[in-house]
Write a protein that holds these residues in place. Sequence first.
Motif, short mmCIF file in Angstrom:
data_model
loop_
_atom_site.label_atom_id
_atom_site.label_comp_id
_atom_site.label_asym_id
_atom_site.label_seq_id
_atom_site.Cartn_x
_atom_site.Cartn_y
_atom_site.Cartn_z
N LEU A 181 -6.41 13.23 -6.56
CA LEU A 181 -5.36 13.86 -5.77
C LEU A 181 -5.48 13.57 -4.28
O LEU A 181 -4.48 13.38 -3.60
CB LEU A 181 -5.35 15.38 -6.03
CG LEU A 181 -4.98 15.79 -7.46
CD1 LEU A 181 -5.15 17.29 -7.66
CD2 LEU A 181 -3.57 15.34 -7.80
N SER A 182 -6.71 13.50 -3.79
CA SER A 182 -6.92 13.13 -2.39
C SER A 182 -6.44 11.72 -2.12
O SER A 182 -5.77 11.46 -1.12
CB SER A 182 -8.40 13.25 -2.01
OG SER A 182 -8.84 14.56 -2.09
N GLY A 183 -6.79 10.79 -3.00
CA GLY A 183 -6.37 9.40 -2.84
C GLY A 183 -4.86 9.25 -2.86
O GLY A 183 -4.27 8.55 -2.03
N ILE A 184 -4.21 9.93 -3.80
CA ILE A 184 -2.75 9.87 -3.89
C ILE A 184 -2.12 10.46 -2.63
O ILE A 184 -1.18 9.90 -2.06
CB ILE A 184 -2.25 10.61 -5.15
CG1 ILE A 184 -2.66 9.83 -6.40
CG2 ILE A 184 -0.74 10.82 -5.11
CD1 ILE A 184 -2.43 10.58 -7.71
N VAL A 242 -8.89 13.24 5.92
CA VAL A 242 -7.79 12.32 6.24
C VAL A 242 -6.45 12.96 5.87
O VAL A 242 -5.48 12.88 6.61
CB VAL A 242 -7.98 10.96 5.55
CG1 VAL A 242 -6.76 10.08 5.72
CG2 VAL A 242 -9.21 10.26 6.12
N VAL A 243 -6.41 13.62 4.72
CA VAL A 243 -5.19 14.30 4.29
C VAL A 243 -4.78 15.36 5.32
O VAL A 243 -3.60 15.57 5.58
CB VAL A 243 -5.37 14.92 2.89
CG1 VAL A 243 -4.25 15.89 2.56
CG2 VAL A 243 -5.46 13.84 1.85
N ILE A 299 -6.92 14.17 10.17
CA ILE A 299 -8.03 13.74 11.02
C ILE A 299 -8.14 12.22 10.90
O ILE A 299 -8.00 11.66 9.82
CB ILE A 299 -9.33 14.45 10.61
CG1 ILE A 299 -9.19 15.94 10.90
CG2 ILE A 299 -10.54 13.86 11.32
CD1 ILE A 299 -10.29 16.80 10.41
N GLY A 300 -8.36 11.55 12.02
CA GLY A 300 -8.46 10.09 12.03
C GLY A 300 -9.52 9.59 11.08
O GLY A 300 -10.54 10.25 10.86
N ILE A 301 -9.29 8.41 10.53
CA ILE A 301 -10.17 7.88 9.48
C ILE A 301 -11.60 7.72 9.97
O ILE A 301 -12.55 8.07 9.27
CB ILE A 301 -9.60 6.56 8.89
CG1 ILE A 301 -10.38 6.14 7.64
CG2 ILE A 301 -9.60 5.45 9.88
CD1 ILE A 301 -10.08 6.90 6.44
N ARG A 302 -11.80 7.18 11.15
CA ARG A 302 -13.18 6.98 11.64
C ARG A 302 -13.87 8.30 11.92
O ARG A 302 -15.06 8.46 11.64
CB ARG A 302 -13.15 6.09 12.87
CG ARG A 302 -12.75 4.67 12.52
CD ARG A 302 -12.89 3.71 13.69
NE ARG A 302 -12.47 2.39 13.28
CZ ARG A 302 -11.36 1.80 13.69
NH1 ARG A 302 -10.56 2.39 14.53
NH2 ARG A 302 -11.07 0.58 13.26
N THR A 303 -13.13 9.26 12.46
CA THR A 303 -13.71 10.59 12.68
C THR A 303 -14.05 11.25 11.34
O THR A 303 -15.11 11.84 11.19
CB THR A 303 -12.73 11.47 13.46
OG1 THR A 303 -12.43 10.84 14.71
CG2 THR A 303 -13.29 12.85 13.71
N ALA A 304 -13.14 11.11 10.36
CA ALA A 304 -13.37 11.70 9.04
C ALA A 304 -14.61 11.10 8.38
O ALA A 304 -15.40 11.82 7.77
CB ALA A 304 -12.14 11.51 8.15
N VAL A 305 -14.78 9.79 8.50
CA VAL A 305 -15.96 9.13 7.93
C VAL A 305 -17.22 9.65 8.60
O VAL A 305 -18.19 10.01 7.93
CB VAL A 305 -15.86 7.59 8.05
CG1 VAL A 305 -17.19 6.93 7.70
CG2 VAL A 305 -14.75 7.05 7.16
N LYS A 327 -5.56 3.07 3.84
CA LYS A 327 -4.91 2.69 2.58
C LYS A 327 -5.94 2.16 1.58
O LYS A 327 -5.86 2.46 0.39
CB LYS A 327 -3.83 1.62 2.82
CG LYS A 327 -2.71 2.08 3.72
CD LYS A 327 -1.95 3.25 3.17
CE LYS A 327 -0.82 3.61 4.11
NZ LYS A 327 -0.26 4.91 3.89
N GLY A 328 -6.90 1.40 2.06
CA GLY A 328 -7.96 0.89 1.17
C GLY A 328 -8.77 2.01 0.56
O GLY A 328 -9.09 1.98 -0.64
N ILE A 329 -9.11 3.02 1.35
CA ILE A 329 -9.86 4.16 0.84
C ILE A 329 -9.04 4.93 -0.17
O ILE A 329 -9.54 5.37 -1.21
CB ILE A 329 -10.33 5.06 2.00
CG1 ILE A 329 -11.45 4.35 2.77
CG2 ILE A 329 -10.78 6.43 1.49
CD1 ILE A 329 -11.84 5.01 4.05
N ALA A 330 -7.74 5.07 0.10
CA ALA A 330 -6.85 5.78 -0.84
C ALA A 330 -6.80 5.05 -2.18
O ALA A 330 -6.96 5.67 -3.24
CB ALA A 330 -5.45 5.90 -0.24
#
Length: 181
Positions: free
Chosen positions: A39-42, A95-96, A99-105, A164-167
């Motif tokens: 569900l997170s990826g979608i 991310v959902v 929050i920005g992807i780099r910050t979320a990582v 998008k790649g992570i999703a």
Amino acid sequence: MAKIQSNAYTACRAVLGVRLNLIIPESTVKILLFMVVLLSGISILLRKDQTEEEGNKGYVISDHLAATMVLGFVTGMICALSGAGGPVLVMPLLVVLGIGIRTAVGVALFNSVFIGIPACIGYMMQCDMKSLLPVMAAALVFHGVGVSFGSRNAVRINQNFLKKGIAVFSILIALWKLFFS
């Protein structure tokens, strides 16, 4: 002081997750974990990012403190329960939330330390420690190499492409684990 309380809170969730793992059937844990990942990826894939002109100020914790605490409690238990660290579960959820992807990582990796250590101790008390030492040593070395390489090269990857790649990866791994293993 707030950071120390937050880390203690995370450690308590991890210990509770380990205890729950001893009660809940493994098949239920697997389904729970990978449904959340799916569900997170979608959600990440379908989410339309707002531009600055549209008023995107991102997720503000102080505006959603109760929801953030509930989300933190649930994800901490699921991470400790399933063995999935912050990057598998917490990062897509951040991310959902905008929050920005780099910050979320970065946040997910940092948070996983406070989930991983107490959970690791809890699980290690249930197994033969001597048989795990070679695996742990290899994991530590290769994990360190991967983290070093990834952190040096993260700025070179387009943030939208990474998101998008992570999703897509989250969706594929969740589907694989739900239906083929």
